[in-house]
Enzyme design. Structure first.
Site, mmCIF file in Angstrom:
data_model
loop_
_atom_site.group_PDB
_atom_site.id
_atom_site.type_symbol
_atom_site.label_atom_id
_atom_site.label_comp_id
_atom_site.label_asym_id
_atom_site.label_seq_id
_atom_site.Cartn_x
_atom_site.Cartn_y
_atom_site.Cartn_z
ATOM 1 N N LYS A 1 0.871 -1.072 -0.144
ATOM 2 C CA LYS A 1 -0.035 0.160 -0.107
ATOM 3 C C LYS A 1 0.747 1.250 -0.087
ATOM 4 O O LYS A 1 1.948 1.363 0.703
ATOM 5 C CB LYS A 1 -0.984 0.009 1.407
ATOM 6 C CG LYS A 1 -1.894 -1.088 1.255
ATOM 7 C CD LYS A 1 -3.026 -0.749 0.251
ATOM 8 C CE LYS A 1 -4.000 -2.007 0.234
ATOM 9 N NZ LYS A 1 -4.865 -2.243 1.405
ATOM 10 N N ASP B 1 -2.191 -7.713 17.863
ATOM 11 C CA ASP B 1 -2.954 -7.270 16.784
ATOM 12 C C ASP B 1 -4.215 -8.076 16.452
ATOM 13 O O ASP B 1 -3.872 -9.369 16.384
ATOM 14 C CB ASP B 1 -2.125 -6.780 15.389
ATOM 15 C CG ASP B 1 -2.855 -6.065 14.541
ATOM 16 O OD1 ASP B 1 -3.011 -4.758 14.749
ATOM 17 O OD2 ASP B 1 -3.422 -6.691 13.380
ATOM 18 N N GLU C 1 -5.333 -6.054 21.390
ATOM 19 C CA GLU C 1 -6.027 -5.061 20.800
ATOM 20 C C GLU C 1 -7.476 -5.506 19.716
ATOM 21 O O GLU C 1 -7.240 -5.977 18.811
ATOM 22 C CB GLU C 1 -5.018 -4.647 19.584
ATOM 23 C CG GLU C 1 -5.535 -3.016 18.656
ATOM 24 C CD GLU C 1 -5.900 -3.430 17.241
ATOM 25 O OE1 GLU C 1 -6.150 -2.502 16.761
ATOM 26 O OE2 GLU C 1 -5.986 -4.714 16.965
ATOM 27 N N TYR D 1 1.685 4.336 6.599
ATOM 28 C CA TYR D 1 1.911 4.094 4.995
ATOM 29 C C TYR D 1 3.146 4.886 4.584
ATOM 30 O O TYR D 1 3.699 5.068 3.671
ATOM 31 C CB TYR D 1 0.656 4.349 4.166
ATOM 32 C CG TYR D 1 -0.532 3.487 4.738
ATOM 33 C CD1 TYR D 1 -0.434 2.273 4.741
ATOM 34 C CD2 TYR D 1 -1.298 4.241 5.250
ATOM 35 C CE1 TYR D 1 -1.562 1.452 4.886
ATOM 36 C CE2 TYR D 1 -2.546 3.555 5.684
ATOM 37 C CZ TYR D 1 -2.780 2.013 5.527
ATOM 38 O OH TYR D 1 -3.717 1.730 5.923
#
Lengths: 666, 666
Positions: B265, B396, B425, B538
């Protein structure tokens, strides 16, 4: 609201439990003490089951309620409805008088997950050709699960083939989102991560009268036609038509066994009895016999059976009072001395509430080394009377006997006599009362007698009908008993008796009175006590049942209203209503289908007229907001037309302290 | 209030469980899902245990809490205190970082029952000579139970003899009612109907930091000294003094592993990455390695270990983010293709949230037939980093992996590394978050970020600290994360950041910020989203950490207050206070001994000054009604003298939106 229960049994042979348990099933309710005790119902009642069911990730989860009668081997599956916060709900109807077993199962529904994705992709205009091939695999797997239903299997296989053909994607997607396929996949699709809740939970199903009964307690010995003579079972027979007219269906006698003479109590519980004093029926046993014998002055076993038969013709059952304690003259004392507690001076420990002594009573010692034989014998007392035809027992002071004793005895008796009903007379601490109900007692005496204000009643009714108690504790409301004449009946006069009758008879579907003290509005206490002076427990009474102030017709009317209105034949439909005057206690009772809706208003003050507004939950009851409706007072026969929620009432306790309105509309 | 825990172990060899279980032990709390999961504590915390304990009849019941460390074989007995309605309570202190086991036992205390009777008889002036002989038997039995304590046994035997002598009744009764005999009989008297609760329940004891920790999250790659260059672990070393000054003790990095290049990305989550775009650290793995490797541009394992060592010198631990998902370039994809989900076109299923696709991420397929090996490998990822010295993991999206996976992995890891801390999380549904905490996660992200009004906070804090969650769910409050820029931070300006910091840091003893976005008050969202525009996820960022509007000193002050005030080092002492203005959220936090009492007032409106009265519970806090007391604002250093409960406050959010008052008095 109950849903129609699924009729068909699952076709699935067996769902294998997944190795990796992705589905969680928690907090299944009702569940009494982790499933240690059953919930209770009668045929015609529903059980509403809720559970928290969820899984990791974002896959669709499916949950079903599994139900079977205890004698069945196969589960019936009822789909559960998903609510907020992963709470699932389903309910089932008890159709047979047999115990039921239920649990919850859940799994991951891959097809449903896939279908949700397909819809999203389709709406976003994306290519779904690959997705259709994914589904084809799910359909192929499902086709294998189809047993016997050949046509269903053929469709699944055909569509699976179609889904792999990229040229037909529009038709395939249309089928993929269709209801028929969805339904087929619900039935036959693979149940991934299938899991059952850890416990199987039980519903104990009793007969109707466990939920709806109207009790009348009397001392047979006081009902001789000849004044001063000891009444008999035969004398009682002539009371039956009037009791039936008044609407009672359980006639309950204090212990009918031989009464001890050693340390017999005289009038007003005095320590010395005169030669004519009959003694307390709770001092059980003399040389004539014990708990399986009948006090000779009442008649013979044959007389008793005749009375039972005559009562049955009037729709009345006889209930016996079983008090596990002995007079010093009870045969057990000589035959089984090991069942009593011996003191260092080689005497048997009598009952006491220090410094008070009850030398006419020997408690049974359940800590006896001979407990097993003791238990068998006491169980046999129930079995003996069951064999004579008795099906209802009121148990005296069950809370002074160990809980496992009742668990075992009631459990065993119920196996052979599923129609038996036990009422627990345990006026004691909340947890103890609850534990007895959990352990098998069908009905329980309550704190009703000591609740006074509207606030107290609201709180207590909430506790009984809106907490876990609702699942296993069936209240039986008594305004008075031979032991208890509460202050409001001592001081409130006839209006107080009427008020308590309406409260008992409309709040609880099981209620009873000790008569004729109740309907004759007997109010005089032993000075400073909540007991009757000249208590019938120690004396023969000569009742003037037709004294002009009697409440027989009022009671007849109230019991007739109970009989005519199914909304009063259950306790669990109680719903409190607001009112502007704290002396006006208002509540509604309605059948589940709302075919029968009652609104009850009681003036809690026996001295003053009170008026105010009461709030009818018109939306909840299905009346709707903008409609006129009729309220018909089933006591006075007055009729009014009301509109919207808040409406005016006025109650003069000297006329009648309560309205029982039947609500209807066009 | 905690009681001093009993030090001595019971001398009783073993208490035999009674055949007839007269004692009932119900509803032992805390008890998570019937004991399926442990409660959690750190050393220094108490566990308060309650149970409903009762028996039939009117005998005195006694209850004890039984406690042991898991490695111990013998129970320690702590007497429970009886409250109303048969509720018993006791508490014990966690003194060691080892798991504890507890349960409850109860029995019938015949001596205590006897003594109560004796007192009543004595007061009524009745003959007690026979009663003393009854007691003599109890004492004789107790004397047999005396093991080793010869003197105690001699006294019991002597008094038993004395009690049988009728001439000495006055002296005997005096002894019978005495404290020394009562205490001896508590220790050695027969425990009739002794019974233990059905389950043994567990306390999982973690280290202090599981309860009290202050987290700072940063992307190491943004901290190069040279603008535009990729930062390294070495670069991070120079940040440590400032982070330590600011009061942080956990420095948490997003995944430090090699980043995939396939479908990488670009900026703002765009589908195509430029050649210089670094990619999302959550796209784990490339040809350099996977979850056990380090992204080359950050440095070597040696650099990483150097950083850990340097951090440790500043009292800071490094926390790693473990995200179990793979970029298409991850070595697992080739080595273990069976760990992924394959589609009909022989491609691997990438992550998606239809219609959105995340082709840079392959989720791991936990339904894999090779699950056992998969689980071992993933567990080994944690073990690898533990062996490098890491002790804190932020996991995560744990809610997209099966619960049993976490139960097993965390359970196994914790056996070998009892100091490990896992933070979940899981921003998902309540039951899923709770289940992860039950299954082993030490700390959990929460809904803090989405709570706004005083009412919402009160409800949420009640749920976290006053329900069963308090026993197993340790919240970690985050005002922002790289994924979440909530609306109030987009619109509320610097006052909103200060307000959220005070709320997070004082409501929860575990809290963290994603910096320096937080202290630089970064507010610009991606249009229409709750995310940052130009997200650091990103891009490399070039932070001006010392921009004039930064909140570093404010954060330093708040963290210093946390460090100096033990009342802020636990979450469970939260107590809401009333206030007259609904924009003023007021609560107190105090240590159990009341040696440290804080009152926090937060203006929930970042735009307007608000004033009003707040109510200090002066009696509850031990101040007393009629006393002046000092409140010292630890933020502004202002001091006031207050009197009684209601007092005035005014908060201008542009000056400071909160008071943290320390309360003292003479």
């Amino acid at each position: 609201m109950p849903t129609k229960t699924a009729k068909k049994t699952s076709r699935r042979k067996s769902a294998t439990v997944a190795v990796l348990q992705r589905v969680v099933i928690e907090d299944v309710k009702p569940q009494i003490d982790g499933g240690a005790f059953p919930v209770k119902r009668v045929p015609g009642e529903y059980v509403t089951v809720t559970a928290t069911v969820y899984a990791d990730a974002h896959d669709d989860v499916e949950a079903v309620l599994l139900v079977r009668r205890r004698s069945e081997t196969q589960w019936r599956e009822i789909p559960m409805r998903r609510g907020i916060n992963d709470l699932w709900t389903a309910d089932f109807l008890i159709e047979h008088q047999e115990d039921y077993v239920y649990t919850v199962a859940g799994w991951i529904d891959e097809f449903s997950t896939w279908r949700r994705k397909l819809v999203k992709l389709w709406e976003a205009g994306q290519d779904v050709r690959l997705e259709m091939k994914v589904a084809a695999q799910l359909l192929d797997t499902a086709a294998v699960n189809v047993n016997g239903s050949l046509q269903d299997g053929r469709w699944l296989k055909k569509w699976a083939r179609d889904f792999t053909r990229e040229g037909d994607v529009f038709a395939s997607a249309y089928i993929g989102m269709s209801r028929p396929l969805f339904d087929l996949m619900k039935r036959f699709g693979e149940r991934k991560s299938y899991r059952r809740f850890t416990h199987e939970l039980t519903v104990r199903v009793d007969r109707q009268r466990a939920l709806y009964s109207t009790w009348y307690e009397l001392f047979p010995r006081s009902w001789s036609l000849t004044q001063g003579q000891h009444g008999t079972f035969k004398d009682c027979e002539r009371l039956l038509p009037e009791l039936a007219r008044m609407g009672f269906d359980v006639l309950y006698f204090p212990p009918i066994h031989p009464i001890g003479s050693t340390h017999r109590k005289g009038g007003n519980n005095s320590l010395t009895a005169g030669v004519t004093d009959p003694g307390s029926p709770w001092a059980v046993g003399n040389t004539d016999g014990g708990h399986k014998a009948i006090h000779a002055q009442l008649g013979t076993l044959k007389d008793f059976k005749n009375l039972m038969a005559a009562a049955a013709k009037h729709g009345i059952e006889i209930a016996l009072d079983i008090a596990f304690q002995c007079s010093p003259d009870h045969p057990y004392v000589k035959q089984h001395p090991q069942w009593f507690k011996w003191r260092p001076d080689k005497t048997i420990q009598y009952a006491e509430n220090p410094p008070k002594k009850y030398e006419d009573i020997y408690p049974i010692n359940f800590d006896s080394d001979d407990y097993q034989n003791l238990k068998e014998e006491l169980k046999d007392v129930f079995v003996y009377w069951l064999k004579q035809g008795i099906r209802i027992f009121r148990v005296d002071n069950p809370h002074t006997k160990p809980f496992p004793f009742w668990d075992e005895v009631i459990g065993a008796v119920r196996e052979d006599f599923p129609d038996v009903i036990f009422l627990a007379e345990a006026f004691t601490r909340p947890h103890v009362m609850q534990r007895l109900a959990k352990g098998g007692f069908h009905q329980s005496y309550t704190y009703f007698t000591w609740r006074n204000s509207r606030h107290e009643f609201r709180e207590y009714m909430h506790e009984l009908t809106r907490t876990e108690m609702r699942e296993y504790f069936r209240p039986n409301f008594w305004p008075n008993t031979p032991d208890i004449l509460p202050p409001h009946l001592q001081h409130g006069g006839r209006p107080a008796f009427m008020q308590r009758l309406v409260l008992a008879a409309t709040l609880s579907s099981n209620y009873g009175i000790y008569g004729p003290a109740f309907e004759l509005c007997l109010w005089e206490p032993f000075p400073g006590k909540e007991e009757y002076v000249h208590s019938e427990k120690y004396e023969l009474k000569d009742w003037d049942w037709d004294a002009p102030w009697n409440l027989k017709d009022f009671i007849t009317r109230i019991n007739r209203i109970r009989r005519d209105n199914p909304a009063l034949q259950t306790t669990w439909n109680y719903g409190p209503c607001e009112s502007s005057n704290e002396n006006l206690y208002c509540y509604h009772k309605a059948t589940a289908d709302r075919g029968n809706i009652l609104l009850i208003v009681v003036n809690m003050d026996p001295y003053q007229t009170h008026s105010g507004q009461v709030c009818v939950p018109v939306e909840e009851l299905g009346i709707g907001w903008n409609r006129h409706y009729r309220v018909h007072d089933l006591i006075s026969n007055d009729r009014y037309t009301w509109y919207r929620d808040w409406n005016y009432v006025e109650l003069d306790p000297f006329r009648c302290p309560a309205h029982i309105f039947k609500i209807t509309w066009d």
